[in-house]
Write an enzyme that holds these catalytic residues in place. Structure first.
Site, PDB file in Angstrom:
ATOM      1  CB  CYS A   1       2.373   0.445   2.055  1.00  0.00           C
ATOM      2  SG  CYS A   1       3.176  -1.186   1.977  1.00  0.00           S
TER       3      CYS A   1
ATOM      4  CG  HIS B   1       4.199   0.497  -2.057  1.00  0.00           C
ATOM      5  ND1 HIS B   1       4.535   1.031  -0.838  1.00  0.00           N
ATOM      6  CD2 HIS B   1       3.323   1.379  -2.625  1.00  0.00           C
ATOM      7  CE1 HIS B   1       3.913   2.194  -0.678  1.00  0.00           C
ATOM      8  NE2 HIS B   1       3.167   2.416  -1.745  1.00  0.00           N
TER       9      HIS B   1
ATOM     10  CG  HIS C   1       0.913   5.389  -1.787  1.00  0.00           C
ATOM     11  ND1 HIS C   1       2.159   4.964  -2.190  1.00  0.00           N
ATOM     12  CD2 HIS C   1       0.871   6.725  -2.093  1.00  0.00           C
ATOM     13  CE1 HIS C   1       2.838   5.963  -2.720  1.00  0.00           C
ATOM     14  NE2 HIS C   1       2.086   7.040  -2.676  1.00  0.00           N
TER      15      HIS C   1
END
Length: 358
Positions: free
Chosen positions: A273, A321, A333
């Site tokens: 990520c 994240h 993402h």
């Protein structure tokens, strides 16, 4: 006397022996069954398995960010060590040349130093020439003293660099050990998740992957026209075309859609990520740090109602994240292992904050 004798035991008949053996075997089997039942792992419902898999994947992603941070520090320590070693080698080369020159001067002085100055003056056919030569030798002696002092300083500096390199080498080894520990944690979590997923039926696994962004989503040819996964808005926000850095970062993110998530990866074939957001902004000429918990402080913090394309959006309480906001309530993402880079709503995960790199 007969009344005190031990009663004589009658031998068991064949039928009695068989009956006793049967009962013993049955008892042993029952005990084994109960023992097996007490140690057998309880059968979890699919919903419980999925919840546990989610937890393990979340912990794996958090461990991945710690791994990324440890790798940055390990790389920095290695570069520092290489720099110290190179500088020490350069200093040693210069020191070697200075010592050779000094040795040549010393040898010359030794060869010409057989007679004392007074005797050399007395025997000289031209005293004035001797005095002029003596003045030159005095100045040469001054230069020699300066060269000796320079060599001594060089030795001290090389010693200091070597000691610093030794300390940095210890740091490098410690960083490598930490990197190995973080890698082991990530792999342990991922192995546990895969083991749990293997308990599900093929249909249940397929449903889980579809629900959590597995499979492949490929762009339909140009930024802003990517196919949205099931359960997500069907009309992705168009990439801004104003030529700004944010627009270039978003355009890069669209080209990454469909590439696999690989923990620790920064492209170009795969990403985690924070690797994706770092690569997107690098394409726009902006250098972001490597991890989620450093990227959130790399720009100006903004509120959710201030979001604009190109902003970094962060999730979960540990800021584990990150995605790239593209407008229309959506982000691009890299979700987790087994998935691919994709579009997703920003409200699909617990919100942690947002920042604007420029």
């Amino acid at each position: 006397m007969a009344s005190h004798r031990k009663p004589r035991q009658r031998p068991l008949s064949g039928g009695t022996v068989r009956t006793a053996a049967t009962l013993a075997l049955a008892g042993a089997a029952t005990a084994t069954a109960f023992e097996g039942t007490s140690h057998a792992e309880p059968r979890q419902a699919p919903a419980q398995v999925k919840a546990e898999v989610d937890r393990l994947y979340g912990e794996a992603e958090a461990a991945t960010e710690h791994y990324n941070g440890a790798k940055v520090k390990a790389d920095e320590a290695e570069r520092a060590l290489t720099g110290l070693q190179d500088e020490a080698a350069r200093r040693e080369d210069r020191l070697g040349a200075a010592r050779s020159a000094l040795a040549a001067v010393a040898a010359g002085q030794y060869r010409s130093g057989g007679l004392g100055p007074a005797l050399q003056l007395a025997l000289s056919s031209d005293p004035q020439e001797y005095l002029e030569r003596a003045s030159l030798l005095t100045r040469a002696g001054d230069r020699t003293s300066a060269e000796v002092a320079s060599v001594r300083r060089g030795l001290d500096e090389v010693g200091r660099l070597r000691a610093q390199a030794d300390g940095t080498l210890k740091e490098v080894r410690a960083r490598r050990d930490e990197l190995a520990r973080q890698k082991a944690v990530v792999e342990e979590k991922l192995t546990g998740a895969q083991r749990l997923l293997a308990r599900l039926s093929a249909e249940e696994r397929a449903a889980y992957e579809a629900e959590h962004g597995g499979g492949t989503v490929t762009p339909a040819g140009r930024p802003g026209t990517a196919k949205a996964p099931a359960g997500q808005p069907g009309s992705p926000a168009p990439a801004p075309a104003d030529g700004s850095r944010a627009a270039r970062a978003v355009a890069f993110a669209y080209t990454a859609i469909g590439k696999p998530y690989v923990w620790g990866a920064t492209g170009p074939g795969s990403y985690d990520c924070s690797g994706l957001t770092q690569a997107a902004w690098r394409a726009a000429g902006v250098s972001l740090p490597r991890t989620t918990y450093t990227q959130i402080n790399a720009g100006r913090r903004i509120s959710r109602d201030q979001l604009a394309p190109g902003d970094l959006v962060f999730f979960y309480s540990g800021v584990t994240h990150v995605g790239l906001y593209v407008g229309g309530g959506q982000m691009i993402h890299a979700p987790r292992p087994g998935s691919t880079v994709r579009l997703a709503p920003v409200d699909s995960m617990p919100w942690a904050g947002a920042s604007r790199p420029v």
